[in-house]
Every structure is written in structure tokens, then in C-alpha cells.
Design a protein around this motif. Structure first.
Motif, PDB file in Angstrom:
ATOM      1  N   SER A  64      46.727  32.665  46.467  1.00 49.01           N
ATOM      2  CA  SER A  64      47.206  34.047  46.521  1.00 49.01           C
ATOM      3  C   SER A  64      46.034  35.028  46.510  1.00 49.01           C
ATOM      4  CB  SER A  64      48.149  34.319  45.348  1.00 49.01           C
ATOM      5  OG  SER A  64      49.326  33.542  45.461  1.00 49.01           O
ATOM      6  N   TYR A  65      45.040  34.728  45.694  1.00 48.49           N
ATOM      7  CA  TYR A  65      43.769  35.446  45.692  1.00 48.49           C
ATOM      8  C   TYR A  65      42.656  34.407  45.637  1.00 48.49           C
ATOM      9  CZ  TYR A  65      46.464  39.583  44.298  1.00 48.49           C
ATOM     10  OH  TYR A  65      47.376  40.609  44.245  1.00 48.49           O
ATOM     11  N   GLY A  66      41.523  34.717  46.250  1.00 50.78           N
ATOM     12  CA  GLY A  66      40.370  33.838  46.096  1.00 50.78           C
ATOM     13  C   GLY A  66      39.767  34.003  44.719  1.00 50.78           C
ATOM     14  N   PHE A  67      39.356  35.246  44.396  1.00 46.16           N
ATOM     15  CA  PHE A  67      38.844  35.596  43.066  1.00 46.16           C
ATOM     16  C   PHE A  67      39.653  36.775  42.545  1.00 46.16           C
ATOM     17  CE2 PHE A  67      35.210  33.397  44.795  1.00 46.16           C
ATOM     18  CZ  PHE A  67      34.586  32.796  43.698  1.00 46.16           C
ATOM     19  N   TRP A  68      40.112  36.668  41.295  1.00 47.01           N
ATOM     20  CA  TRP A  68      40.744  37.793  40.594  1.00 47.01           C
ATOM     21  C   TRP A  68      39.937  38.000  39.319  1.00 47.01           C
ATOM     22  CZ3 TRP A  68      42.581  40.540  36.758  1.00 47.01           C
ATOM     23  CH2 TRP A  68      43.500  41.566  37.023  1.00 47.01           C
ATOM     24  N   LEU A  69      39.188  39.112  39.233  1.00 48.11           N
ATOM     25  CA  LEU A  69      38.124  39.222  38.237  1.00 48.11           C
ATOM     26  C   LEU A  69      38.190  40.523  37.452  1.00 48.11           C
ATOM     27  CD1 LEU A  69      35.214  37.885  40.490  1.00 48.11           C
ATOM     28  CD2 LEU A  69      36.454  36.608  38.741  1.00 48.11           C
ATOM     29  N   GLY A  70      39.367  40.987  37.100  1.00 49.47           N
ATOM     30  CA  GLY A  70      39.461  42.183  36.274  1.00 49.47           C
ATOM     31  C   GLY A  70      38.814  41.984  34.917  1.00 49.47           C
ATOM     32  N   GLY A  71      38.081  42.979  34.431  1.00 51.19           N
ATOM     33  CA  GLY A  71      37.437  42.881  33.129  1.00 51.19           C
ATOM     34  C   GLY A  71      36.272  41.924  33.092  1.00 51.19           C
ATOM     35  N   SER A  72      35.649  41.675  34.243  1.00 50.48           N
ATOM     36  CA  SER A  72      34.570  40.671  34.323  1.00 50.48           C
ATOM     37  C   SER A  72      33.255  41.331  34.707  1.00 50.48           C
ATOM     38  CB  SER A  72      34.931  39.593  35.350  1.00 50.48           C
ATOM     39  OG  SER A  72      36.087  38.895  34.961  1.00 50.48           O
ATOM     40  N   ASP A  73      32.729  42.161  33.813  1.00 48.36           N
ATOM     41  CA  ASP A  73      31.456  42.810  34.086  1.00 48.36           C
ATOM     42  C   ASP A  73      30.350  41.784  34.328  1.00 48.36           C
ATOM     43  OD1 ASP A  73      32.686  45.233  33.655  1.00 48.36           O
ATOM     44  OD2 ASP A  73      31.997  45.422  31.589  1.00 48.36           O
ATOM     45  N   ASP A  74      29.319  42.234  35.027  1.00 47.44           N
ATOM     46  CA  ASP A  74      28.088  41.444  35.193  1.00 47.44           C
ATOM     47  C   ASP A  74      28.369  40.060  35.754  1.00 47.44           C
ATOM     48  OD1 ASP A  74      26.618  43.603  34.019  1.00 47.44           O
ATOM     49  OD2 ASP A  74      27.333  42.921  32.072  1.00 47.44           O
ATOM     50  N   THR A  75      29.196  40.019  36.770  1.00 44.01           N
ATOM     51  CA  THR A  75      29.549  38.775  37.447  1.00 44.01           C
ATOM     52  C   THR A  75      28.743  38.653  38.731  1.00 44.01           C
ATOM     53  OG1 THR A  75      31.766  38.570  36.519  1.00 44.01           O
ATOM     54  CG2 THR A  75      31.423  37.638  38.700  1.00 44.01           C
ATOM     55  N   VAL A  76      28.371  37.418  39.068  1.00 42.81           N
ATOM     56  CA  VAL A  76      27.596  37.142  40.275  1.00 42.81           C
ATOM     57  C   VAL A  76      28.404  36.201  41.163  1.00 42.81           C
ATOM     58  CG1 VAL A  76      25.465  36.174  41.204  1.00 42.81           C
ATOM     59  CG2 VAL A  76      25.418  37.466  39.056  1.00 42.81           C
ATOM     60  N   GLY A 126      40.911  38.578  49.215  1.00 40.24           N
ATOM     61  CA  GLY A 126      39.920  37.528  48.990  1.00 40.24           C
ATOM     62  C   GLY A 126      39.312  37.662  47.610  1.00 40.24           C
ATOM     63  N   VAL A 127      38.824  38.860  47.282  1.00 38.51           N
ATOM     64  CA  VAL A 127      38.267  39.171  45.960  1.00 38.51           C
ATOM     65  C   VAL A 127      38.950  40.431  45.464  1.00 38.51           C
ATOM     66  CG1 VAL A 127      36.206  39.778  44.641  1.00 38.51           C
ATOM     67  CG2 VAL A 127      36.025  38.162  46.548  1.00 38.51           C
ATOM     68  N   ALA A 128      39.531  40.379  44.254  1.00 41.81           N
ATOM     69  CA  ALA A 128      40.165  41.553  43.648  1.00 41.81           C
ATOM     70  C   ALA A 128      39.575  41.757  42.257  1.00 41.81           C
ATOM     71  CB  ALA A 128      41.680  41.367  43.557  1.00 41.81           C
ATOM     72  N   VAL A 129      39.070  42.957  41.996  1.00 42.26           N
ATOM     73  CA  VAL A 129      38.533  43.296  40.677  1.00 42.26           C
ATOM     74  C   VAL A 129      39.207  44.595  40.255  1.00 42.26           C
ATOM     75  CG1 VAL A 129      36.471  43.630  39.289  1.00 42.26           C
ATOM     76  CG2 VAL A 129      36.344  42.250  41.369  1.00 42.26           C
ATOM     77  N   VAL A 130      40.293  44.469  39.492  1.00 43.15           N
ATOM     78  CA  VAL A 130      41.105  45.616  39.087  1.00 43.15           C
ATOM     79  C   VAL A 130      41.652  45.356  37.688  1.00 43.15           C
ATOM     80  CG1 VAL A 130      41.748  46.397  41.398  1.00 43.15           C
ATOM     81  CG2 VAL A 130      43.077  44.590  40.321  1.00 43.15           C
ATOM     82  N   ARG A 172      44.769  37.698  54.050  1.00 39.66           N
ATOM     83  CA  ARG A 172      45.858  38.638  54.327  1.00 39.66           C
ATOM     84  C   ARG A 172      45.780  39.751  53.286  1.00 39.66           C
ATOM     85  NH1 ARG A 172      48.892  38.225  59.173  1.00 39.66           N
ATOM     86  NH2 ARG A 172      48.694  36.070  59.846  1.00 39.66           N
ATOM     87  N   GLY A 173      45.280  40.883  53.731  1.00 35.78           N
ATOM     88  CA  GLY A 173      44.953  41.968  52.826  1.00 35.78           C
ATOM     89  C   GLY A 173      43.450  42.174  52.831  1.00 35.78           C
ATOM     90  N   PRO A 174      42.930  42.996  51.938  1.00 32.75           N
ATOM     91  CA  PRO A 174      41.493  43.281  51.950  1.00 32.75           C
ATOM     92  C   PRO A 174      40.653  42.030  51.684  1.00 32.75           C
ATOM     93  CG  PRO A 174      42.674  44.861  50.583  1.00 32.75           C
ATOM     94  CD  PRO A 174      43.637  43.764  50.910  1.00 32.75           C
ATOM     95  N   GLY A 175      39.455  42.006  52.273  1.00 31.97           N
ATOM     96  CA  GLY A 175      38.516  40.936  51.934  1.00 31.97           C
ATOM     97  C   GLY A 175      38.026  41.097  50.515  1.00 31.97           C
ATOM     98  N   ILE A 176      37.560  42.311  50.170  1.00 33.06           N
ATOM     99  CA  ILE A 176      37.093  42.632  48.819  1.00 33.06           C
ATOM    100  C   ILE A 176      37.746  43.943  48.415  1.00 33.06           C
ATOM    101  CG2 ILE A 176      35.100  43.191  47.374  1.00 33.06           C
ATOM    102  CD1 ILE A 176      33.371  41.590  49.322  1.00 33.06           C
TER     103      ILE A 176
END
Length: 820
Positions: free
Chosen positions: A415-427, A451-455, A473-477
Motif C-alpha cells: 500500500s505504501y513503500g515507506f510510511w515514516l511519520g515521526g521519523s526524524d533524521d532518517t536516511v 511510494g514514500v509518505a512522511v506525515v 499509484r499516487g505521489p512518489g514522495i
């Protein structure tokens, strides 16, 4: 090496080889390893647990207990909102099991009210009919309201099944609402309950092999099936565990939301250190491998898959190496479900730091990798490299935790590649992030899947380099944060972002969708074929730089403050550095965000700044020189002017009072190279750290107390209990106690409060004695204490640094006391 026949209750105290064969264990008692430095060769022997099944009715709900007793939700069945308007409304259900284990029923409507038990009668076939009155006769019962069916805590246990069915609301013998399990299961939040849809109903019992406090054991070539737990080790060190088959132990793919019993499944390791777990197998179990408070483990070349909760679950486990394993198909869902009930291939939580995960198969899970922070205790410093997390029902990789690195992973067709809410300083480096929102497309955000969602949490300090982000399907990042706290310091460099598609649900296939951000640099990315815009800035976006041309990112940059513990009003010298000593020379200019609303662009890699207010600030920097660039972030902890009254670098000068297991130890302080105290408490009740002051101080010569604390606790924040409770106490020699309680709201607190030091500044007016009096009545403060803990049993850490009495900023009287 002696040769023995496996049997229930066998105690192994020397080198042992089992006689080959199949051995049936009719009792819960398994085999105990009770010696150090021994070798156990199973020689292919198979241990089978024949757990007797109860005389099952045709019910659909089977209760199973919760994780470590922490979450009430694990044994709570809830209706969704019910609308009804009638007199004399009754609620009833059919129950099968021990009478004393029957559920308690409550109604939630403008508050909570316990219902009275009107009657219990036989419903035939071993079933009981239990009926409850919602309102007394003559009064109106209007919705909306919710019914809660809660199994008593004292009735928890996988060996005490309780079945429920036939839920109904009736008024004047008319059915106003029904919720039987078979046809209306989705009308309930089925946390903690199993909805039987399998033809086979299996039951399990006992632990096949267990050991506690043993060292240097080698265990190999053995199979065990049908047990609650195949292998359980507690307090062990230096083990080698190889070539075991522990599949077909406790398994429950029909279980509702929740963790179930953490120790059930194939392998449970608690406080196990410096050991090897290699070439083992387990399928069709609840948890495949559970690691709790483990360190120094090498977990390699195992096949542990098709688990109904988690293939690998880690809590408070640090510095382990997990490589070349098959941990696929960690999933629990019905075909018509959406979220797969938080089942996962790899679950990391509660301070599991500095682990390395490489070349593992985490595919086809509910999530592939999930760094969960339901309790606000983050897991940082982990490296995820070359793992396959594809075909996740929800997220290939989901994290709510900062400071982790994801390199060359496959995060596709989820559904998402990366879902990274609240993940400061991520590489994110070199990951394949493609075709998400195609095969699975659950839980779309307002912009759809991505693909990548950070919210939905802090989104600062991201480095996104060299990834393939295509055909989602939807934004890449997509990334954003709150208006008052925009996403900061993003470096998006050298990615291929192409062919991201519009979704049939009207979501657009943008390349990059950025909203509410500041200090974002998009450099040298290749962007083609996206059906939306290549770059869409939505909302308030400031200092966004887009440039073409190849750039090389220098990794491992750090911001160093030359003052170990700066004080408000003093200049702080800052510079960019790295393990490579030449890095300072590479950067011809650097752009700084000082975190207090100011910034500077300077030549070179160093600058200085004066902070006028004490507290925690986040400092960001972007540095570049031609085709070379880099970014870094750090937190600075600015002390208030005053006197440090308690040395936190010396745990021996403090005391710790707590029930249960506890330890007081040194920890990293608020500045690099400094030390603080950290208390660890396991169990129920409140911990108290304190010390006598030499000399005591007169509080009226100062304006208040300030300190920094850091906190972690395993109690989930959604349980309805307080996860974080901290009190500062001032004590006089006469026995007077003045207390200030820190207010902390998980929904309102900054995301950084979960993992960074939190600054507390308390004026004396906010301290209060039990009789309501203030500190004016105290002559001197002889001791300080800090009480901490949750409203329930849980492991808790509490660190403390820079306990300071603050100097007055205004005039003082002739005695040196602050004028008020």
C-alpha cells in the motif's frame, strides 16, 4: 555423551543425545536444560504435545489473553456506535465456558455505566443466555451508545476458552440490533478475540524446552510441535541454537487486533545475550522468534514464516545482527479485511537500538518492517540493508522512530513503500520503491497511497539519495508536517522519480508532493513520466531549492557544539564534522537553521550563535562545495543561568526506591561526552530517584527549579492509563514535601519528546505541599526527589541531568533573596 529418551519433566545436566523417534507429551511439562557448557543433540527426535481440546460448541468467539497484561483492549469486545430510541432496552448474549469467566458488560453513553445482570438461563447445548438491562423501565434509552463486553482479568489464559455469540439488543421482545459473530463480525472491534472461521480448532499446551540462567549451551537437531511455546530461554548467555524445527506450535490466524501472548509461538528469548540462532525453522506459529531485552545475538539463515502475529518481534533488544533469514508471510487477515490487524514480518519496538538487519525476506506481511511506537519509546540507530519487504498488505516499511538508515531495500507492491511519520533524521539510500498502491492500496492519505509518505508526525532531517521511486499509484514522495512545525532540512539528491500514476480514486501521481516545509533541497533528481506534477509545493513551503546536475552526498556529518553544556546568553560555537577529518575543508559554505527562528549562511563549516532562552533546540545545517554536499541535525540543550545542585554524573550519590527489579546506572548526558543518571524499573508502582543536598539551599534566593529528563515506558499510550507520570519534589529537613507534577499529553507533545531530552522549568509558585502551602514556608531544601512511572505494570527508564536552581533575573533584596 549419554543417550536418553525424551520425556515430560526430563532435566538435562550434562551432554545428552536423544534417541531418534516421535515422542508424545500428554502433559504441559516439557524438558528443562539445567546445566552450563553442555551440548544437546536432538538427533532428529520429534516432541509432540497432545493438548486435549474442550468439547467445543458452535460458537464463533474464543477469548485469548493480552500481551503482558498491559492492554485492557486485549480482552475487550466493543460494538460500533448504535443508534436506538426505545423504552426498556435489554442486551443479551450466549456464553459457553466456566461461569465465573463470563464477560462483564458495560454501556458507554454520555459516560460509562455498569449494567445490572437481569438473568442467566440455559440456552441448550452447554450455552448460557445472559441478559442485561440498559435502562430502568419507564425511561428512554436513546443512542448513540456503545456496548463493551470485557472478560475479567483474572480469567485470562489460553487454557480457559470462553465462547460468545448471539449478541442482541431487544425492546418489547423485538430485536433492535444484532451482532452475532458469524454474520456480523465486522460490527465489532474484535480486539483480543478470535473469530473462528477454520474447520480445525487446535489447542496447545506447555513449553517444549526451557532453560533459565544458563551459559554456553549448544542445542541442535530437534523438533517440537503442538506446544504453546517451542523454546523458552530466560537469562541465558553464550548459547548456540541450530537446526531446530519449531513450527506448528501456538498459532491463531483468527485472533482479533492486539498482540496476544508475547511468549507463545516458536521461540521466546528474554535477557539472552551473546548467542547464535542459526538454520532453524518454524512455520504456522503466532510469534516466530521473540527477543525481549536481548543483545549481541547473531540470527542468521533461519526460515521462520507464515506467522499469525510476527515472524520476528524485538523489544528492548540492542546490538543484534539479523541476516539472510526468511521471515516472510507475517500476516493475519480475512480476505475482506483492510489492515491485517497489525500483523507483521518484523516488529521492532521499545528501545530496540543499534541492530543490523541485512538480506532478509520480510515480504508478504501485514507490514514488512514495523518500528512501532505505541508507547512513545523509540528505537533508533538501526540499519536495514538489502531486505525484501515487498507485497505488504499495508506498508513495506513503517516507522514512527527517528535515526534509522534504510539502504538498498526492496519496498514494492505494497500500500505504501515507506510510511515514516515521526521519523526524524532518517536516511533512505538506494531503495527500490515501486508499484505501491497497485497490488495493495489500503488506508489512503488525502493524497492517496505513495511510494514514500512522511506525515502525521515530525518530519525533519531526511536524506533521500539514489532511490528508484517509480510506477506508484499516487505521489512518489509525499511529506509534510504541521503549520507551526514545518518539515525541515530535507536533502533529496540523485533519485530517479518516474512514471508515478494517477489513481482511479482521483489521487494524482506527482513525483514529489511537499507541504508545510522549510529548508528543502532537491538536487540532481531525474524526473520523467509522472502523471501529476514532477514537483508540487502545497501549503506553506519556504527555502525550497530545486537544481539539476549530479551531486555527491557526504554521509555521517555531525554538528558539534564546542561548549559541553551551554548557558542561555552565552555564545555557542558550532561546526560541521565527520569521521573524515578532511570534511571541514570540503565545504566552502554552510547554511544554518539555529532552531529559534534565526539562521545564517556562512563561509566554511563553522559558526556561532547566542541562545537567549534555555531549553531544547534543533539545529540544522546544509553544507556544500561545488558537486559535494551534506546535511546534518542535532539537538542542543541550553541550560538556564543558575547553580547545578545535584551532580547527575555520579549515580552512587543518588538512591533509587522502587518495587520489583530496578537499577540505577550512568547514561549519556545532555551534551556529547557528559554523563547523566538513568533509572530502570521493571514491574508495578512508582520509582523514586533522590539525593541529599550538600549544602542545602534557600529556595527564596532563586526563582525556581529546572532540569532535563528522558523517558521510556512499555505501557501503550492507547490503554487509557497514563504512560508517563513524573513529579519533582523538594524536601526539607523537617519533613516538609513540596511537589510539582509534570503535565504531558501524547497527542499534544512534540514528537521529539519521545526520544530527546525534555526541558522542564518550574517557578516556585507551582510547587505545593499537601496542605496547599507554598515554598515560602520552607526554610531550606535538604533533598530533591523525582518520582516517575506509569499507571500500571511496565518496564520504565527515567534519565535525569542538569538539576539547576535558577538565578533571578530581576533585583534582589539585602539578604540576596529574589524580590517577588
Amino acid at each position: 555423551m549419554r543417550s536418553v529418551v525424551p520425556r515430560p519433566g526430563l532435566v538435562i545436566e550434562r551432554d545428552t543425545r536423544f534417541e531418534p523417534g516421535v515422542y508424545r507429551f500428554a502433559r504441559d511439562e516439557g524438558i528443562v536444560i539445567a546445566a552450563d557448557e553442555v551440548e544437546i543433540d536432538g538427533a532428529g527426535a520429534v516432541l509432540l504435545r497432545d493438548a486435549p481440546a474442550p468439547d467445543l460448541p458452535d460458537g464463533d468467539y474464543l477469548y485469548t489473553p493480552g500481551d503482558l497484561g498491559l492492554a485492557r483492549e486485549e480482552h475487550l469486545l466493543r460494538t460500533r456506535s448504535i443508534e436506538i430510541d426505545a423504552d426498556m432496552v435489554d442486551f443479551e448474549y450466549r456464553y459457553w465456558g466456566r461461569g465465573e469467566d463470563a464477560a462483564v458488560v458495560s454501556v458507554i453513553r454520555k459516560g460509562k455505566r455498569r449494567l445490572s445482570d437481569v438473568s442467566t438461563s440455559s440456552a441448550g447445548g452447554g450455552w448460557l443466555l445472559r441478559r442485561f438491562r440498559i435502562d430502568e423501565p419507564g425511561s428512554k434509552c436513546r443512542g448513540p451508545f456503545r456496548i463493551e463486553v470485557e472478560v475479567p482479568a483474572e480469567s485470562l489464559g489460553v487454557d480457559r476458552p470462553s465462547f460468545y455469540d448471539g449478541f442482541r439488543l431487544t425492546a418489547d421482545d423485538r430485536c433492535m440490533w444484532s451482532g452475532d459473530a458469524r454474520d456480523h463480525w465486522d460490527a465489532w472491534y474484535n480486539t483480543g478475540f478470535s473469530i473462528f472461521r477454520r474447520k480445525e480448532k487446535r489447542f496447545f499446551g506447555g513449553v517444549a524446552i526451557r532453560s533459565e540462567g544458563r551459559r554456553g549451551v549448544r542445542l541442535r537437531n530437534l523438533a517440537a510441535h503442538g506446544f504453546l511455546t517451542g523454546l523458552k530461554l530466560v537469562g541465558c548467555r553464550g548459547w548456540v541454537i541450530e537446526d531446530l524445527d519449531l513450527g506448528d506450535n501456538y498459532h491463531d490466524p483468527d485472533y482479533g487486533w492486539g498482540n496476544g501472548v508475547e511468549s507463545c509461538g516458536a521461540v521466546y528469548l528474554e535477557d539472552v545475550h551473546d548467542s547464535v540462532f542459526r538454520r532453524n525453522r518454524a512455520s504456522n506459529v503466532w510469534n516466530g522468534l521473540t527477543m525481549r531485552r536481548c543483545s549481541g545475538l547473531v540470527v542468521e539463515r533461519n526460515t521462520i514464516n507464515h506467522c499469525s502475529n510476527a515472524c520476528l518481534k524485538m523489544s528492548q533488544s540492542t546490538a543484534n545482527i539479523v541476516s539472510d533469514n526468511d521471515f516472510s508471510w507475517g500476516i493475519r487477515k480475512y480476505p475482506e479485511e483492510v489492515h491485517a490487524r497489525d500483523s507483521v514480518c518484523l516488529l521492532v519496538e521499545s528501545g530496540s537500538d543499534d541492530n543490523v538487519f541485512s538480506r532478509n525476506d520480510f515480504s508478504h506481511g501485514g507490514d514488512g518492517i514495523f518500528i512501532r511506537v505505541l508507547n512513545s519509546w523509540c528505537s533508533r540507530g538501526n540499519l536495514f540493508e538489502a531486505n525484501d519487504c515487498s507485497y505488504a498488505n499495508n506498508n513495506a516499511i513503517e516507522a514512527w522512530s527517528p535515526g534509522n538508515v534504510y539502504r538498498n531495500n526492496k519496498a514494492t507492491r505494497s500500500s505504501y513503500g515507506f510510511w515514516l511519520g515521526g521519523s526524524d533524521d532518517t536516511v533512505l539510500i538506494g531503495n527500490e520503491i515501486t508499484h505501491n498502491g497497485t497490488v495493495n492500496r489500503n488506508a489512503p492519505e488525502p493524497f492517496g497511497n505513495a511510494g514514500v509518505a512522511v506525515v502525521h508526525g515530525s518530519a525533519n532531517g531526511f536524506i533521500v539519495e539514489g532511490n528508484l521511486v517509480a510506477e506508484n499509484r499516487g505521489p512518489g514522495i509525499a511529506f509534510s508536517d504541521r503549520t507551526e512545525n514545518p518539515a525541515r532540512n530535507w536533502l533529496i539528491v540523485g533519485n530517479t522519480i518516474r512514471d508515478n500514476r494517477n489513481d482511479g480514486r482521483a489521487y494524482r501521481g506527482h513525483g514529489i508532493l511537499a507541504g508545510r516545509c522549510r529548508g528543502v533541497r532537491m538536487l540532481g533528481n531525474v524526473m520523467t513520466g509522472n502523471e501529476g506534477r514532477d514537483i508540487l509545493l502545497a501549503g506553506s513551503c519556504e527555502d525550497v531549492v530545486v537544481a539539476s546536475g549530479a551531486r555527491r552526498v557526504v554521509h555521517g556529518l555531525r554538528i558539534v557544539g564546542e561548549e559541553a553544556a551551554p548557558i542561555a546568553g552565552d555564545a555557542v560555537r558550532l561546526r560541521v564534522t565527520a569521521d573524515d577529518a578532511k570534511v571541514d575543508e570540503r565545504f566552502l559554505e554552510s547554511e544554518w537553521d539555529f532552531g529559534d527562528g534565526t539562521g545564517a549562511k556562512v563561509d566554511g563549516a563553522a559558526t556561532s550563535h547566542v541562545y537567549s532562552i534555555a531549553g531544547r533546540v534543533r539545529v540544522d545545517v546544509f553544507a556544500e562545495s561545488g558537486s559535494v554536499c551534506g546535511a546534518a541535525s542535532t539537538h542542543l540543550y541550553i541550560r538556564p543561568p543558575g547553580i547545578v545542585i545535584a551532580d547527575c554524573a555520579r549515580p552512587d550519590r543518588w538512591r533509587l526506591d522502587a518495587d520489583g527489579e530496578s537499577v540505577l546506572r550512568p547514561a549519556d548526558g545532555i551534551a556529547p561526552g557528559t554523563r547523566a543518571i538513568e533509572a530502570y524499573v521493571s514491574g508495578d508502582g512508582i520509582g523514586v530517584v533522590g539525593r541529599r543536598l550538600d549544602p542545602p539551599f534557600d529556595p527564596l534566593r532563586y526563582t525556581g527549579l529546572a532540569f532535563f529528563y528522558r523517558y521510556g515506558c512499555e505501557l501503550p499510550t492507547h490503554t487509557g492509563k497514563r504512560n508517563r507520570r513524573i513529579e519533582a519534589r523538594l524536601l526539607s529537613g523537617a519533613g516538609d514535601v513540596f511537589t510539582y507534577t509534570i503535565e504531558w499529553d501524547v497527542a499534544k507533545a512534540p514528537s521529539e519528546d519521545r526520544y530527546a531530552w525534555v526541558f522542564v522549568s518550574v517557578p516556585w509558585e507551582r510547587f505545593e505541599a499537601a496542605d496547599g502551602s507554598g515554598v515560602e514556608s520552607i526554610g531550606s531544601v535538604d533533598s530533591v526527589e523525582f518520582a516517575f512511572g506509569p499507571d500500571g505494570a511496565a518496564d520504565t527508564i527515567f534519565a535525569l541531568d542538569a538539576v539547576t536552581v535558577m538565578r533571578p533575573e530581576g533585583p534582589v533584596d539585602g539578604s540576596g533573596r529574589a524580590r517577588r
